[in-house]
Design an enzyme around this catalytic site. Structure first.
Site, PDB file in Angstrom:
ATOM      1  N   HIS A 119       0.830  -1.198   0.000  1.00 20.17           N
ATOM      2  CA  HIS A 119       0.000   0.000   0.000  1.00 20.17           C
ATOM      3  C   HIS A 119       0.867   1.251   0.000  1.00 20.17           C
ATOM      4  O   HIS A 119       0.390   2.339   0.298  1.00 20.17           O
ATOM      5  CB  HIS A 119      -0.934   0.022   1.213  1.00 20.17           C
ATOM      6  CG  HIS A 119      -1.811  -1.176   1.286  1.00 20.17           C
ATOM      7  ND1 HIS A 119      -1.466  -2.304   1.981  1.00 20.17           N
ATOM      8  CD2 HIS A 119      -3.010  -1.433   0.720  1.00 20.17           C
ATOM      9  CE1 HIS A 119      -2.413  -3.213   1.855  1.00 20.17           C
ATOM     10  NE2 HIS A 119      -3.356  -2.708   1.088  1.00 20.17           N
ATOM     11  N   ILE A 171      -8.335  10.530   2.797  1.00 22.46           N
ATOM     12  CA  ILE A 171      -9.185  10.069   1.697  1.00 22.46           C
ATOM     13  C   ILE A 171     -10.246   9.106   2.206  1.00 22.46           C
ATOM     14  O   ILE A 171     -11.415   9.179   1.827  1.00 22.46           O
ATOM     15  CB  ILE A 171      -8.324   9.400   0.607  1.00 22.46           C
ATOM     16  CG1 ILE A 171      -7.362  10.411  -0.007  1.00 22.46           C
ATOM     17  CG2 ILE A 171      -9.194   8.770  -0.465  1.00 22.46           C
ATOM     18  CD1 ILE A 171      -6.347   9.797  -0.951  1.00 22.46           C
ATOM     19  N   GLY A 172      -9.835   8.177   3.071  1.00 26.97           N
ATOM     20  CA  GLY A 172     -10.789   7.213   3.614  1.00 26.97           C
ATOM     21  C   GLY A 172     -11.865   7.881   4.448  1.00 26.97           C
ATOM     22  O   GLY A 172     -13.052   7.538   4.340  1.00 26.97           O
ATOM     23  N   SER A 192     -10.091   2.766   9.241  1.00 27.45           N
ATOM     24  CA  SER A 192     -10.943   3.829   9.769  1.00 27.45           C
ATOM     25  C   SER A 192     -12.406   3.558   9.461  1.00 27.45           C
ATOM     26  O   SER A 192     -13.283   3.826  10.289  1.00 27.45           O
ATOM     27  CB  SER A 192     -10.522   5.194   9.206  1.00 27.45           C
ATOM     28  OG  SER A 192     -10.790   5.287   7.819  1.00 27.45           O
ATOM     29  N   ASP A 208      -1.400  10.931  16.197  1.00 27.80           N
ATOM     30  CA  ASP A 208      -2.068   9.908  15.407  1.00 27.80           C
ATOM     31  C   ASP A 208      -3.183  10.529  14.581  1.00 27.80           C
ATOM     32  O   ASP A 208      -4.016  11.284  15.106  1.00 27.80           O
ATOM     33  CB  ASP A 208      -2.639   8.828  16.325  1.00 27.80           C
ATOM     34  CG  ASP A 208      -3.427   7.799  15.548  1.00 27.80           C
ATOM     35  OD1 ASP A 208      -2.812   7.063  14.758  1.00 27.80           O
ATOM     36  OD2 ASP A 208      -4.655   7.747  15.723  1.00 27.80           O
TER      37      ASP A 208
END
Length: 590
Positions: A217, A400-401, A442, A553
């Site tokens: 990824h 993006i997610g 996520s 994070d």
């Protein structure tokens, strides 16, 4: 860069449609992915593989006779949702149960794990196996934390051949575990990959250097070294892999192995053959017998320039399975008779039934929808920043997610308002939409959290502060249960726990929900900022923990952003719980 696309958001869907149009003799599209278009043995085990799009030939290209029965396909570099996986598994099921197998990434583990639970509850026997072949991603004594890279192919091929041979589900699972234990991979990258619509790659490699140990990824490697010659690279890969021989093998001489030299998308086949020339020589010099090696692109990373080497240590049965015939769009071995085409099937979307709700809960649903709209707005304003934070030690896709997920959730909330849903149902359906469209870790986490909160809110009354606090506590517990994260692991949990505690403490003293939420959100923001001093212990950032020190994070930061945005909604809602501790008895019974 990516030259040919229409809209980045539709790229994964359109590539699936084009793939199916090109290979209709072998695959057909179903909601969530693809399955074989030819008949499989009745009563046999179905092998369902899957992961994010962008890795072709994995995963759709490995569906066909002698290989997988179906592939669940997520968005680009995002794991498929549990809903997508279940849809593919139901379509692939032949009556003998389903084995779900995939690369070992946090989002995939969450979504496939949830799918396994759902399928078993439906009466479809289901097992799963996460492939863990990447030796760079964790030490041998923590092999369960290793990523799955090109070794996916070896495991997929072995279990598919076992299923074709008539093995039952338990026996197929045993083959999967043994194949996984006997597979080792290591890769390098010369440049990062750039997704459709993105201006910059997910990560970069300094000029003249190569990143050793990258993930598929685009996760950065564990170290950067000067680019070597083809022979030197072959020697690095072979020597590293031969240092870790599977348990039970005491000598190299006489051992039989299969080999995959895998291109990651941006290295020419000619270059791969030059590298394999030396790989083959080195293995033979060690007394190893190479059985039916593969050189080419098999598990890619979009357009990343890089390659990986996989060694598959064979026993008699695994060799038979590796050499067994297969006929998939992107992988063929031996010869097989054409499969019997299945009749065309039309998949009709399931009717979404909306439970009855009280007037009080329907009124509260407007506040929930407004909160989701606020979450959408704050995420859209910070997509780039969230991606930047995530890219420090991860793959940079968090923004993006989150964008995909929160847009889907807000849209679903609007639809649920139009259909007169109560607060609980609205939030649960929005949670499912978030998980389905976001994919990845996520998406799974937010889907679990919002579903748990929606379950507690229910459709019977307007939730007061205590009920909301109870729902948040249940969301926290569900996230920790499914995600396996603990305080201090540098995840969203490090902000969610203090938020839940602060909210509960304040509403129990009689503080209004808007005020309690606002103060608790401040606690969450501080906790999220404090994650900068933590080292990640799980997820894709773990192998590069030191790089993340000093950076918070991304998941904790996005949570804190959303909690603050929701606070503004609660404080602007003139019909908020602060002035309506309970609905009228007439409303609650209506």
């Amino acid at each position: 860069m990516t030259y040919l696309f229409n809209q980045p958001s539709s790229f994964a869907r359109e590539l699936t449609e084009g793939f199916v149009a090109a290979h209709a003799d072998k695959v057909r599209q179903v909601p969530g992915g693809v399955v074989r278009s030819t008949r499989s043995r009745e009563g046999g085990v179905a092998i369902v593989v899957g992961g994010g799009s962008g890795h072709y030939p994995a995963f759709a290209g490995l569906v066909g006779q002698g290989l997988a029965h179906g592939a669940a396909m997520g968005n680009l570099f995002a794991s498929p949702s549990a809903q997508q996986i279940c849809s593919v598994a139901r379509a692939a099921h032949n009556g003998g149960g389903v084995l779900l197998t995939f690369g070992n990434y946090a989002g995939d583990v969450l979504h496939f794990g949830q799918a396994k639970a759902r399928l078993n509850a439906e009466g479809i026997p289901c097992e799963l196996l996460a492939v863990t072949d990447d030796i760079s991603s964790a030490p041998l004594n923590e092999w369960q934390k290793r990523r799955g890279v090109a070794g996916d192919l070896m495991v997929f091929k072995a279990v598919s051949a076992a299923a074709e041979a008539g093995y039952d589900l338990a026996a197929v699972l045993e083959v999967a575990e043994r194949a996984n234990q006997r597979t080792r991979s290591l890769g390098v990258a010369f440049s990062g990959c750039t997704l459709p619509g993105a201006e910059h790659p997910l990560f970069t490699v300094p000029e003249g250097m190569m990143a050793v140990g990258m993930g598929i990824h685009g996760e950065p490697g564990i170290r950067d070294v000067p680019i070597s010659t083809a022979d030197e690279l072959a020697e690095l890969l072979v020597s590293s892999l031969l240092k870790e021989v599977p348990h039970g093998i005491t000598t190299l001489s006489g051992q039989r192995i299969s080999v995959v030299l895998n291109g990651l998308g941006g290295v020419k086949y000619e270059e791969l053959f030059v590298v394999y020339r030396r790989v083959s020589q080195l293995l033979v010099e060690q007394g190893l017998t190479v059985v039916e090696p593969e050189v080419g692109e098999l598990v890619t990373s979009f357009n990343m320039a890089g390659l990986s080497l996989t060694l598959f240590w064979l026993d008699e049965e695994l060799e038979r399975f590796w050499r067994a015939p297969a006929d998939a769009p992107a992988f063929r071995k031996g010869s097989m008779s054409p499969g019997e085409p299945l009749a065309e099937r039309t998949f009709v979307a399931e009717l979404e039934v909306i439970p009855n709700a009280t007037a009080a809960s329907k009124a509260a649903a407007h506040c929930v929808a407004a909160a989701l709209n606020a979450a959408r707005d704050i995420v859209l304003a910070n997509v780039t920043e969230l991606g930047r934070i995530d890219a420090i030690a991860g793959d940079g896709d968090h923004g993006i997610g989150m964008e995909r997920g929160v847009i889907a959730a807000a849209d679903k909330a609007t639809e649920m308002l139009e259909r007169q849903a109560g607060a609980g149902t609205l939030l649960q359906r929005a949670a499912d939409a978030w998980a389905d469209q976001a994919g990845g870790t996520s998406g799974a986490i937010w889907g679990v959290a919002l579903n748990a909160l929606g379950t507690v809110l229910g459709d019977e009354q307007r939730p007061d502060g205590r009920r909301v606090a109870d729902g948040v506590r249940q969301a926290k517990e569900s996230v920790m249960h499914f995600g396996k994260a603990k305080p201090g692991d540098k995840t969203l949990v490090d902000a969610l726990i203090p938020f839940s505690l602060a909210l509960t403490q304040r509403v129990e003293t009689g503080m209004s929900l808007p005020e309690a939420w606002q103060q608790a959100a401040q606690c969450a923001q501080q906790a999220a900022d404090d994650t900068a001093q933590l080292l990640p212990k799980i997820g894709r950032a773990r192998p590069l923990a030191e790089k993340s020190l000093g950076t918070p994070d991304a998941g904790a930061i996005s949570l804190a952003m959303i909690l603050d945005a929701v606070s503004a909604v609660l404080n602007s809602d003139t019909t908020s719980t602060s002035s309506h501790q309970t609905a009228t008895q007439a409303e609650s019974e209506r």
